[in-house]
Design a protein around this motif. Structure first.
Motif, short mmCIF file in Angstrom:
data_model
loop_
_atom_site.label_atom_id
_atom_site.label_comp_id
_atom_site.label_asym_id
_atom_site.label_seq_id
_atom_site.Cartn_x
_atom_site.Cartn_y
_atom_site.Cartn_z
N HIS A 266 -5.10 -4.70 9.91
CA HIS A 266 -6.26 -4.23 9.16
C HIS A 266 -5.84 -3.44 7.93
CE1 HIS A 266 -8.40 -5.32 12.74
NE2 HIS A 266 -9.33 -4.39 12.71
N CYS A 267 -6.56 -3.62 6.84
CA CYS A 267 -6.41 -2.76 5.67
C CYS A 267 -7.12 -1.44 5.97
CB CYS A 267 -7.00 -3.44 4.44
SG CYS A 267 -8.81 -3.51 4.43
N PRO A 268 -6.98 -0.43 5.12
CA PRO A 268 -7.68 0.84 5.37
C PRO A 268 -9.19 0.70 5.50
CG PRO A 268 -5.95 1.18 3.76
CD PRO A 268 -6.04 -0.31 3.99
N MET A 269 -9.82 -0.14 4.68
CA MET A 269 -11.27 -0.34 4.76
C MET A 269 -11.67 -0.87 6.14
SD MET A 269 -13.65 -3.01 2.58
CE MET A 269 -12.80 -4.45 3.25
N CYS A 270 -10.95 -1.88 6.60
CA CYS A 270 -11.28 -2.50 7.89
C CYS A 270 -10.94 -1.59 9.06
CB CYS A 270 -10.57 -3.84 8.01
SG CYS A 270 -11.17 -5.06 6.80
N SER A 271 -9.84 -0.83 8.94
CA SER A 271 -9.49 0.14 9.99
C SER A 271 -10.59 1.17 10.15
CB SER A 271 -8.18 0.84 9.65
OG SER A 271 -7.10 -0.04 9.62
N ALA A 272 -11.10 1.67 9.02
CA ALA A 272 -12.17 2.67 9.07
C ALA A 272 -13.44 2.07 9.68
CB ALA A 272 -12.45 3.20 7.66
N ALA B 157 -0.97 -10.17 14.27
CA ALA B 157 0.21 -11.04 14.23
C ALA B 157 1.28 -10.50 13.29
CB ALA B 157 -0.20 -12.45 13.81
N THR B 158 0.88 -10.04 12.11
CA THR B 158 1.83 -9.49 11.16
C THR B 158 1.30 -8.16 10.62
OG1 THR B 158 0.87 -10.76 9.34
CG2 THR B 158 2.76 -11.75 10.47
N SER B 159 2.22 -7.30 10.24
CA SER B 159 1.85 -5.95 9.80
C SER B 159 1.64 -5.89 8.29
CB SER B 159 2.95 -4.96 10.20
OG SER B 159 4.12 -5.19 9.42
N GLY B 160 0.97 -4.83 7.89
CA GLY B 160 0.81 -4.56 6.47
C GLY B 160 2.15 -4.34 5.80
N ALA B 161 3.09 -3.73 6.51
CA ALA B 161 4.43 -3.51 5.96
C ALA B 161 5.12 -4.85 5.70
CB ALA B 161 5.26 -2.65 6.91
N GLN B 162 4.99 -5.79 6.63
CA GLN B 162 5.57 -7.12 6.41
C GLN B 162 4.96 -7.78 5.18
OE1 GLN B 162 4.67 -8.35 10.54
NE2 GLN B 162 6.69 -9.33 10.53
N LEU B 163 3.63 -7.74 5.08
CA LEU B 163 2.96 -8.34 3.93
C LEU B 163 3.44 -7.70 2.64
CD1 LEU B 163 0.88 -10.31 2.78
CD2 LEU B 163 -0.87 -8.56 3.21
N GLY B 164 3.56 -6.38 2.64
CA GLY B 164 4.05 -5.68 1.45
C GLY B 164 5.46 -6.11 1.06
N GLU B 165 6.33 -6.27 2.05
CA GLU B 165 7.70 -6.73 1.78
C GLU B 165 7.69 -8.13 1.18
OE1 GLU B 165 9.80 -6.44 5.50
OE2 GLU B 165 9.57 -4.25 5.56
N TRP B 166 6.86 -9.01 1.73
CA TRP B 166 6.78 -10.38 1.21
C TRP B 166 6.29 -10.37 -0.23
CZ3 TRP B 166 3.60 -12.14 6.04
CH2 TRP B 166 4.44 -12.17 7.16
N ALA C 79 2.31 -7.85 -7.79
CA ALA C 79 1.96 -6.45 -8.01
C ALA C 79 1.12 -5.93 -6.83
CB ALA C 79 1.17 -6.30 -9.30
N PRO C 80 1.23 -4.65 -6.52
CA PRO C 80 0.43 -4.09 -5.43
C PRO C 80 -1.06 -4.19 -5.72
CG PRO C 80 2.10 -2.51 -6.19
CD PRO C 80 2.11 -3.67 -7.15
N GLY C 81 -1.85 -4.23 -4.66
CA GLY C 81 -3.31 -4.29 -4.78
C GLY C 81 -3.89 -2.94 -5.19
N PRO C 82 -5.21 -2.85 -5.28
CA PRO C 82 -5.86 -1.64 -5.76
C PRO C 82 -5.98 -0.52 -4.73
CG PRO C 82 -7.50 -3.29 -5.26
CD PRO C 82 -6.16 -3.95 -5.08
N VAL C 83 -5.64 -0.80 -3.45
CA VAL C 83 -5.76 0.19 -2.39
C VAL C 83 -4.38 0.37 -1.74
CG1 VAL C 83 -6.83 0.70 -0.14
CG2 VAL C 83 -8.16 -0.41 -1.96
N THR C 84 -3.99 1.62 -1.51
CA THR C 84 -2.71 1.89 -0.87
C THR C 84 -2.75 1.37 0.56
OG1 THR C 84 -2.40 3.86 -2.20
CG2 THR C 84 -1.12 3.72 -0.16
N PRO C 85 -1.80 0.50 0.93
CA PRO C 85 -1.79 0.01 2.31
C PRO C 85 -1.36 1.15 3.25
CG PRO C 85 0.06 -0.90 1.06
CD PRO C 85 -0.75 -0.08 0.11
N LEU C 86 -2.07 1.26 4.34
CA LEU C 86 -1.76 2.25 5.37
C LEU C 86 -1.81 1.58 6.73
CD1 LEU C 86 -4.08 5.17 4.20
CD2 LEU C 86 -1.59 5.06 3.95
N PRO C 87 -0.93 1.96 7.65
CA PRO C 87 -1.03 1.42 9.00
C PRO C 87 -2.37 1.83 9.63
CG PRO C 87 1.04 2.61 8.70
CD PRO C 87 0.19 2.88 7.49
#
Length: 170
Positions: free
Chosen positions: A92-98, A111-120, A127-135
């Motif tokens: 989940h992104c921060p919006m969906c987690s909330a 299945a895959t983490s936000g950290a994995q997606l960020g690494e890919w 470029a990074p998206g408009p929202v800071t990814p958070l676990p």
């Protein structure tokens, strides 16, 4: 709650449901959306709702996890929501987690983490998206979370690579 619950291991049933999420992610990609898919499963193991990403129409909030939270709020009791599990192809992104936490849904399995997606994305020069990814656990620390599932990482990575290639060709 102020601390994260202990993570539960991913079992064969969880993996089967995550595979369905990856199938939904593939459907999203084939329909022009970003590849994410999710399921809502009740305490008895029945799939109550499933969806895939639908952001291509211009509404960047049309994530399947957010749709699950909305659907659950309208169609399930608080007790049913608390005992339900959300399965998703990507953490989940921060919006969906909330949204998940505010609605009172239970366990999340991804299945895959936000950290994995960020690494890919870094690997591919995106470029990074408009929202800071958070676990999930940083946004909603009381929710039990399981993931990632290494068995699905290559498949999900390929779906994400395909969307990047599609954007590069546009």
């Amino acid at each position: 709650m102020s601390t994260s619950p202990e993570a539960q291991p991913i079992d064969a049933t969880d993996l089967e449901r995550l595979r369905r999420c990856v199938d939904l992610a593939r459907e999203a990609l084939e329909d022009g959306d970003d590849p994410f898919g999710s399921l809502l499963v009740d305490a008895d193991g029945a799939v109550r709702f499933e969806d895939r990403n639908r952001v291509s129409g211009g509404d960047a909030t049309r994530h399947p996890e957010f749709e699950i939270a909305r659907w659950a709020a309208e169609n399930m009791t608080p007790e049913e929501r608390e005992s339900a599990t959300v399965y998703t192809s990507g953490e989940h992104c921060p919006m969906c987690s909330a949204a998940h936490a505010w609605v009172g849904l239970g366990r999340i399995v991804y299945a895959t983490s936000g950290a994995q997606l960020g690494e890919w994305m870094t690997e591919w020069g995106v470029a990074p998206g408009p929202v800071t990814p958070l676990p999930i656990t940083r946004v909603a620390p009381g929710i039990p979370v399981s993931g990632p599932a290494p068995e699905l990482a290559d498949e999900v990575k390929e779906l994400q690579r395909r969307v990047v290639l599609r954007r590069d060709d546009a």
